[in-house]
Design a protein around this motif. Structure first.
Motif: not given
Length: 231
Positions: A1-7
């Motif tokens: 979820l973090t990676e998707e939010a920062c993408l």
């Protein structure tokens, strides 16, 4: 979820844009350096706008002095013969807000303050009766533009002194009620016994208390204050 939010931010162009937007929005506050006053006063453009407002205001009064009842009363009737009602004053307030002028009492007051600061006294509250002061000043009936409440208070103090001279003294509680009556007239132009049903009078005992305090003199006192304070 973090990676998707920062993408979405994994883009040099976007990050650079965010920096530029932040730089545009930031305000640097210098607490160490002293400000140097270069000049004081109103600039020429502001003065021209104020002059235009005052000129239009006077023209409005001249054009409508025979059409608007409040102006008829203030413009033509001598002091002591005026019986201006709150409804008539409200009609004037509604009229000045219409095109093409769209006046506001605060705007008119500020315009006079810019042009004749030595003749303008105080910053009034937003109450309708200050229109009376603006009209009287515009037509030259008064030399000082001051809140209507101050005019009423000055007349009230004169009336109290006259009553003392006539041997008509008032108790502390009576004076408290007289001050409430004064303040009501300052904002509403008149007072009747029915107003004792409302705030702040009803918090002090209402009509019954008024009769207990002033007895048979109550009607005469109200009549005198209506005439003396709001004329």
């Amino acid at each position: 979820l973090t990676e998707e939010a920062c993408l979405p931010f994994d883009s040099p162009e976007l990050r650079q844009l965010l920096k530029e937007l932040q730089a545009d929005a930031e305000q640097t506050i210098d607490r160490g350096s002293a400000d140097e006053l270069i000049s004081a006063g109103f600039d020429a453009a502001a003065r021209e706008r104020a002059e235009a407002v005052v000129q239009n205001w006077r023209q409005f009064i001249e054009d409508n002095k025979d059409e608007i009842t409040a102006l008829q009363i203030l413009y033509t009737l001598p002091y002591g013969q005026r019986q201006l009602s709150y409804d008539q004053l409200r009609q004037l307030a509604e009229a000045i807000q219409k095109p093409p002028y769209r006046f506001r009492a605060e705007q008119l007051w500020q315009a006079y303050e810019q042009l004749e600061v030595s003749k303008v006294k105080g910053r009034p509250e937003k109450i309708l009766t200050n229109l009376i002061s603006l009209v009287r000043f515009a037509i030259g009936e008064t030399d000082v533009l001051e809140p209507f409440g101050e005019v009423v208070n000055r007349r009230f103090e004169t009336w109290l002194a006259q009553q003392d001279g006539l041997g008509r003294g008032f108790s502390t509680e009576q004076r408290e009620w007289l001050v409430m009556i004064r303040d009501h007239i300052a904002t509403s132009l008149e007072i009747g016994s029915e107003d004792f049903e409302d705030v702040p009078f009803n918090q002090k005992g209402g009509p019954l208390k008024a009769v207990q305090l002033f007895g048979q003199d109550l009607g005469e006192i109200l009549s005198e204050l209506n005439e003396v304070l709001a004329a």
